[in-house]
Design a protein around this motif. Sequence first.
Motif, short mmCIF file in Angstrom:
data_model
loop_
_atom_site.label_atom_id
_atom_site.label_comp_id
_atom_site.label_asym_id
_atom_site.label_seq_id
_atom_site.Cartn_x
_atom_site.Cartn_y
_atom_site.Cartn_z
N LEU A 8 56.72 9.80 10.41
CA LEU A 8 55.48 9.05 10.60
C LEU A 8 55.30 9.04 12.08
O LEU A 8 54.09 8.75 12.53
N VAL A 9 56.29 8.84 13.06
CA VAL A 9 56.24 8.52 14.62
C VAL A 9 55.51 9.78 14.94
O VAL A 9 54.57 9.81 15.76
N THR A 10 56.01 10.94 14.52
CA THR A 10 55.42 12.23 14.92
C THR A 10 53.78 12.19 14.56
O THR A 10 53.01 12.74 15.26
N PHE A 11 53.60 12.03 13.39
CA PHE A 11 52.21 12.03 12.94
C PHE A 11 51.15 10.80 13.81
O PHE A 11 50.16 11.16 13.97
N ALA A 12 51.88 9.72 14.28
CA ALA A 12 51.23 8.66 15.17
C ALA A 12 51.08 9.33 16.59
O ALA A 12 49.89 9.15 16.87
N ILE A 13 51.94 9.95 17.05
CA ILE A 13 51.69 10.65 18.26
C ILE A 13 50.38 11.69 18.00
O ILE A 13 49.70 11.68 19.16
N MET A 20 42.82 10.36 22.22
CA MET A 20 42.66 10.42 23.61
C MET A 20 41.56 11.59 23.73
O MET A 20 40.81 11.47 24.77
N ILE A 21 41.59 12.61 22.81
CA ILE A 21 40.57 13.60 23.14
C ILE A 21 39.20 13.16 22.98
O ILE A 21 38.36 13.39 23.49
N LEU A 142 44.22 3.80 27.56
CA LEU A 142 45.22 2.85 26.68
C LEU A 142 45.85 4.05 25.61
O LEU A 142 47.05 4.08 25.55
N THR A 143 44.99 5.10 25.12
CA THR A 143 45.62 6.03 24.34
C THR A 143 46.46 7.11 25.10
O THR A 143 47.61 7.64 24.84
N LEU A 148 52.05 8.86 26.15
CA LEU A 148 53.08 8.99 26.76
C LEU A 148 54.25 8.34 26.47
O LEU A 148 55.36 8.73 26.42
N LEU A 149 54.22 6.93 26.24
CA LEU A 149 55.42 6.16 25.81
C LEU A 149 56.08 6.33 24.45
O LEU A 149 57.21 6.42 24.45
N VAL A 150 55.22 6.66 23.62
CA VAL A 150 55.63 6.92 22.29
C VAL A 150 56.14 8.34 22.04
O VAL A 150 57.21 8.45 21.54
N ALA A 151 55.74 9.21 22.78
CA ALA A 151 56.46 10.51 22.79
C ALA A 151 57.77 10.59 23.64
O ALA A 151 58.61 11.23 23.24
N THR A 152 57.74 9.87 24.76
CA THR A 152 58.92 9.56 25.37
C THR A 152 60.08 8.90 24.46
O THR A 152 61.22 9.38 24.38
#
Length: 323
Positions: A8-13, A20-21, A142-143, A148-152
């Motif tokens: 789910l974290v991967t899908f959220a990223i 962002m796009i 914001l996105t 950046l933070l969630v992927a980190t």
Amino acid sequence: MSALSDNLVTFAILAYLVAMIGHAVEYALGNVRTRVATAAPTRELVGAGGGVVPTPPAPVPSPPTADRPAGRARLGGLIGVGATAVAAALHLAALVTRGLAADRMPWGNMYEFVLTVTFIGVAAWLVVLWKRPSLRKLGLFLTLVMVLLVATAELVLYVPIVPLVPALNSYWFVIHVSTIVFASGIFLLGVVPAVGFLMRNGYEQGKRSFPYTLAKRLPGAVGLERLTFALHAFAFPIFTFAVIAGAIWAEAAWGRPWGWDPKETWAFISWVVYAGYLHARATPSVKRNVATWIAVLGFLTMLMNLFGVNIFFTGLHSYGGLD
């Protein structure tokens, strides 16, 4: 549940990336104006023998493609907002499943802490956006922060689920950490309009160098500055309570309320800086851009407390690190 949370974290990223796009499309095309063709007025002679004076031919209407950039910009913005909402839902589901798998609140280490703080930030952003849709173009920044933070967190900070250490097994864990997480999430959101204000304010003052040119499509500087203040004024009392609750918990767990542990020290530094920002903001003689720089400095101290202290220092809070 643990594997589901990771997925789910991967899908959220990925959803944050789509958002962002979408916001980037709106940001790039947002200033395109639709050309409206108007018919030339007919002039008549006044007086005897008057008649209709031939007029030049009406301008050729703009082709239908002239409307497309503005339409695409709006569509990009709507996709950005929709994808952000989807990402937030996936983000929340990842936290819930992580907590169920661990049989505790998902705040036991840096990975879980960053996931929770970023979720609070994006949830607060959706509330702000619902109240003030005109701020939608801030969504790009914001996105970007979310990606950046969630992927980190997922790529660098990830640790498997482990039980809480005995020092954390207390009801104060919920009280202290929940409030510090909530305040940190609001501060995270607050730094976005703060940086936006600094760039937009410079652009409105005639600065056309980087990074001020990035702000030419942002909302007005006054509105961004007011949002910055509102978010910090809301988060600061919660952060103050969190620090006090931490001191009470330290007294119960370690026999002393304050020991200048590295994380305690940096929490105090952050508190002083944010208090300084609110004081500067309330002082008429202090320029708004100077006060806002103090708010940005406050967030940098929060990042130091989160990443720097956990990685480079050893103390009683070391269980919140990468191991």
